[in-house]
Design a protein around this motif. Structure first.
Motif, short mmCIF file in Angstrom:
data_model
loop_
_atom_site.label_atom_id
_atom_site.label_comp_id
_atom_site.label_asym_id
_atom_site.label_seq_id
_atom_site.Cartn_x
_atom_site.Cartn_y
_atom_site.Cartn_z
N VAL A 207 1.04 -1.34 0.02
CA VAL A 207 0.04 -0.12 -0.01
C VAL A 207 0.81 1.36 -0.10
O VAL A 207 0.56 2.22 -0.60
CB VAL A 207 -0.97 0.10 1.21
N ALA A 208 1.78 1.18 0.67
CA ALA A 208 2.86 2.33 0.69
C ALA A 208 3.53 2.85 -0.66
O ALA A 208 3.50 3.79 -0.97
CB ALA A 208 4.02 2.18 1.89
N MET A 209 3.83 1.45 -1.25
CA MET A 209 4.35 2.11 -2.65
C MET A 209 3.21 2.25 -3.62
O MET A 209 3.52 3.23 -4.35
CB MET A 209 5.02 0.54 -3.19
N ILE A 210 2.15 1.56 -3.53
CA ILE A 210 1.04 1.84 -4.55
C ILE A 210 0.51 3.24 -4.33
O ILE A 210 0.09 4.03 -5.26
CB ILE A 210 -0.08 0.67 -4.36
N GLN A 211 0.37 3.82 -3.14
CA GLN A 211 0.05 5.28 -2.85
C GLN A 211 0.80 6.03 -3.31
O GLN A 211 0.32 7.15 -3.98
CB GLN A 211 -0.52 5.39 -1.43
N ALA A 212 1.98 5.75 -3.11
CA ALA A 212 3.01 6.85 -3.80
C ALA A 212 2.77 7.08 -5.31
O ALA A 212 2.94 8.15 -5.91
CB ALA A 212 4.43 6.49 -3.25
N TYR A 213 2.62 5.81 -5.74
CA TYR A 213 2.65 5.77 -7.33
C TYR A 213 1.36 6.52 -7.81
O TYR A 213 1.39 7.03 -8.78
CB TYR A 213 2.68 4.48 -7.85
N VAL A 214 0.16 6.08 -6.92
CA VAL A 214 -1.24 6.54 -7.35
C VAL A 214 -1.05 8.19 -7.42
O VAL A 214 -1.54 9.09 -8.17
CB VAL A 214 -2.49 6.18 -6.46
N PHE A 215 -0.56 8.77 -6.16
CA PHE A 215 -0.35 10.30 -5.97
C PHE A 215 0.30 10.80 -7.19
O PHE A 215 -0.29 11.81 -7.86
CB PHE A 215 0.27 10.64 -4.65
N VAL A 216 1.41 10.51 -7.74
CA VAL A 216 2.21 10.65 -8.75
C VAL A 216 1.25 10.69 -10.00
O VAL A 216 1.53 11.72 -11.00
CB VAL A 216 3.62 10.51 -8.65
N LEU A 217 0.95 9.61 -10.07
CA LEU A 217 0.05 9.13 -11.53
C LEU A 217 -0.95 10.08 -11.45
O LEU A 217 -1.40 10.85 -12.79
CB LEU A 217 -0.52 7.87 -11.33
N LEU A 218 -1.84 10.53 -10.64
CA LEU A 218 -2.94 11.51 -10.61
C LEU A 218 -2.39 12.88 -11.09
O LEU A 218 -3.28 13.72 -11.78
CB LEU A 218 -3.55 11.62 -9.41
N VAL A 219 -1.40 13.40 -10.47
CA VAL A 219 -0.88 14.57 -10.74
C VAL A 219 -0.08 14.48 -12.09
O VAL A 219 -0.53 15.72 -12.83
CB VAL A 219 0.37 14.99 -9.91
#
Length: 227
Positions: A207-219
């Motif tokens: 979850v820690a890795m996925i949420q970091a990726y999702v944050f940057v992906l949405l930006v």
């Protein structure tokens, strides 16, 4: 006792100095400095491979104008990934469990994408507020709805990251407390609970890795709409 579980999310201080600044700067110590040698060691090679692969994947849907953000988005991804994973270690503090920090990251990036869209292509940026083919009677309502959804984006970015990490840390705290309490009374149940705790820890790392990726992906998706 229930309130004590949330003490882990309080920003720690030492002699009146908030330690969140150290928690934000500490991850960069673990990353090796690139050298000018022709051949790098295994750690540098792995780090460069990960950065290159992530940057290629991130910039794939973006226009050429959006490639200027490559360094900033990649640095943001590494930064969030580092502090999210390091926050899972015992006796550490996770800065991304603070909504103020996440909003401090989300609002400037979102606002920058909006300003870029209004500056470079104002007609296209404003056209997002009204879908094509909308009936005349629904135009005012849809403009209000799309405007609200536009301003909710940074709030959704910050709350998503905060809520996911906070929930995971709280579950780990609750289950680890159950293991400690059950060990002297019911050893077998405590062992089964410890297995659940181990699996939950693996899930929280993901979850820690996925949420970091999702944050940057949405930006990057917000940027794609405005470049």
């Amino acid at each position: 006792m229930a309130l004590n579980f949330f003490d882990q999310f309080m920003s720690p201080t030492f002699l009146g100095i908030p330690l969140i600044a150290i928690a934000l700067m500490f991850p960069w110590i673990f990353y090796p400095t690139p050298s000018s040698r022709w051949l790098n060691n295994r750690l540098l090679t792995l780090q460069n491979w990960f950065i290159n692969r992530f940057t290629q994947q991130l910039l794939l849907p973006l226009n050429v104008a959006g490639h200027k953000w490559a360094l900033m988005l990649t640095s943001l991804m590494i930064f969030l990934l580092s502090i999210n994973i390091l926050g899972l270690l015992p006796y550490t503090f996770t800065p991304t469990t603070q909504l103020s920090l996440n909003l401090g990251l989300a609002v400037p990036f979102w606002l920058a994408t909006v300003i870029i869209g209004l500056r470079n292509q104002p007609n296209a940026a404003l056209a997002h507020l009204l879908p094509e083919g909308t009936p005349i009677l629904l135009i005012p309502v849809l403009i209000i709805i799309e405007t609200i959804s536009l301003f909710i984006r940074p709030l959704a970015l910050g709350v998503r990251l905060t809520a996911n990490l906070t929930a995971g840390h709280l579950l780990i705290q609750l289950i680890s407390t159950a293991v400690v309490v059950l060990t002297p009374m019911m050893t077998t149940v405590a062992m089964l609970t410890a297995i659940v705790l181990f699996l939950l820890t693996l899930l929280e790392i993901a979850v820690a890795m996925i949420q970091a990726y999702v944050f940057v992906l949405l930006v990057s998706l917000y940027l794609q709409e405005n470049v």
